[in-house]
Design an enzyme around this catalytic site. Structure first.
Site, mmCIF file in Angstrom:
data_model
loop_
_atom_site.group_PDB
_atom_site.id
_atom_site.type_symbol
_atom_site.label_atom_id
_atom_site.label_comp_id
_atom_site.label_asym_id
_atom_site.label_seq_id
_atom_site.Cartn_x
_atom_site.Cartn_y
_atom_site.Cartn_z
ATOM 1 N N ASP A 52 62.746 63.610 -2.776
ATOM 2 C CA ASP A 52 61.305 63.351 -2.810
ATOM 3 C C ASP A 52 61.068 61.944 -3.341
ATOM 4 O OD1 ASP A 52 58.449 64.699 -2.797
ATOM 5 O OD2 ASP A 52 58.591 63.406 -4.575
ATOM 6 N N TYR A 57 57.015 54.534 -6.068
ATOM 7 C CA TYR A 57 58.124 54.561 -7.024
ATOM 8 C C TYR A 57 58.953 53.272 -7.013
ATOM 9 C CZ TYR A 57 56.857 59.520 -6.715
ATOM 10 O OH TYR A 57 56.159 60.705 -6.675
ATOM 11 N N LYS A 86 55.364 59.146 0.563
ATOM 12 C CA LYS A 86 53.918 59.347 0.312
ATOM 13 C C LYS A 86 53.129 58.079 0.573
ATOM 14 C CE LYS A 86 55.299 62.557 -3.332
ATOM 15 N NZ LYS A 86 56.507 61.991 -3.956
ATOM 16 N N HIS A 119 49.355 60.745 -0.808
ATOM 17 C CA HIS A 119 49.753 60.891 -2.211
ATOM 18 C C HIS A 119 48.617 61.458 -3.088
ATOM 19 C CE1 HIS A 119 52.869 58.954 -5.132
ATOM 20 N NE2 HIS A 119 52.361 60.036 -5.663
#
Ligand code: NDP
Length: 326
Positions: A52, A57, A86, A119
């Site tokens: 994931d 990130y 996302k 997201h």
């Protein structure tokens, strides 16, 4: 414990399926360079088939490099690996959705992602440069995007073959309902990825999603990272819970393993994050025991509707999802 159980999958409404256990790759501590590559390679080697990630990130280049390395050395084929990414909040306007996905694919150096989720239902001022665009006074610039218009472009990304399945994250049930009621809906969201752990069991959201054939993917299943840079010392700590410890002792398992087993046993996908080999192994050792009905009820009973990820800075956003009960 055989790979068959670790790689157990749940069906998705679009005919595809998702492995019930995945590895979270968001490091609140901002990973040092190379750390994500090492962790993702190790995870694939020990049987994880679901990763994931997200543009947010900042490490999709490393996740992609690790996946490609494990394909190149013959450990897996591309179709064996399920990767979720996302669409970030600055990319919600219809003109930017595909751009957001293409940026992710470019960073990953992959042709498609298995699951792409919106997201958050909240838009920020369109930007490819800043994750949190601000005005001259440092105020974050919000954008009230029509999430149904965003969704229509998500559908076209699936039709273009850039993503196998599409879903959402952090949507409340009214926001899900808005998508499901779109007059020209082509694909419904296959999942809603939400914070979920024994202190926020999301029973109402789970019941709602089950009734709509939407899979719940539970993030922060261990109660998030305790990094003092962002974790409030006043917050309760899921893994210190005495009930989880007590049940764990009976099964010779850790509180973390009980928290994860609780979710998979009720048909929820879990994506614990660990970049530590020992804990990655521990988190996958949840398929060789079962909680009794009483134990499942006892874990349900420690719920306190406690949310760690509140996005407090956005409570004024017209699409802030957490004003509604679920
Ligand atoms: P988790 O609840 O997965 O907890 C992660 C923390 O627990 C890390 O500090 C990890 O440290 C530690 N840990 C892992 N395994 C164990 C164990 N067996 N025993 C004790 N400690 C353990 O938190 P996250 O918030 O990271 O959530 C998981 C994933 O969910 C994210 O990585 C991300 O992919 C996704 N997510 C999605 C969000 C969304 O908005 N859609 C929001 C937040 C997360 P260590 O690495 O040192 O093992």
């Amino acid at each position: 414990m055989g790979e068959v159980t670790v790689q157990q999958r749940l069906p998705l409404s679009d005919g595809k399926s998702i492995p019930i256990l995945g590895l979270g790759t968001c490091s609140m501590e901002k990973p040092v360079k190379g750390e994500t590559i090492k962790a993702v390679k190790a995870a694939i080697e020990i049987g994880y088939r679901h990763l994931d990630g997200a543009f947010l990130y900042g490490n999709e280049d490393e996740v992609g490099e690790a996946i490609r390395a494990k394909i190149a050395d013959g450990t897996v084929k591309r179709e064996d690996v399920f990767y979720t990414s996302k669409l970030w909040m600055t990319y919600l306007s219809p003109a930017l959705v595909r751009k957001g996905l293409e940026t992710t694919l470019k960073n990953l150096k992959l042709d498609y992602v298995d699951l792409y989720v919106v997201h958050w239902p909240m838009g920020l001022k369109p930007s490819e440069k800043d994750l949190f665009p601000e005005d001259a006074n440092g105020k974050i610039l919000l954008d009230d995007v029509d999430i149904c218009a965003t969704w229509a472009i998500m559908e076209s990304c699936k039709d273009a073959g850039l993503v196998r399945s599409i879903g959402v994250s952090n949507f409340n049930h009214n926001q899900l309902e808005m998508i499901l009621k779109m007059p020209n809906l082509k694909y419904k969201p296959v999942c809603n990825q939400v914070e979920c752990h024994p202190y926020l069991n999301q029973n109402k959201m789970l019941k709602y999603c089950n009734s709509k054939n939407i899979v719940v993917v539970c993030y922060s299943p261990l109660g998030t990272s305790k990094d003092p840079k962002w974790f409030d010392p006043e917050n309760p700590i899921v893994l210190n819970d005495l009930e989880l410890k007590k049940i764990g002792e009976k099964h010779n398992k850790s509180p973390a393993q009980i928290a994860l087993r609780y979710q998979v046993q009720r048909g929820v996908v879990v994506i614990p994050k660990s970049f530590n080999l020992g804990r990655m192994k521990q988190n996958r050792e949840i398929f060789d025991f079962q909680l009794t009905d009483e134990e499942m009820k006892a874990v349900d009973g420690i719920n306190r509707n406690f949310r760690y990820i509140t996005m407090k800075q956005f409570t004024d956003h017209p699409k802030y999802p957490f004003h509604d009960e679920y």
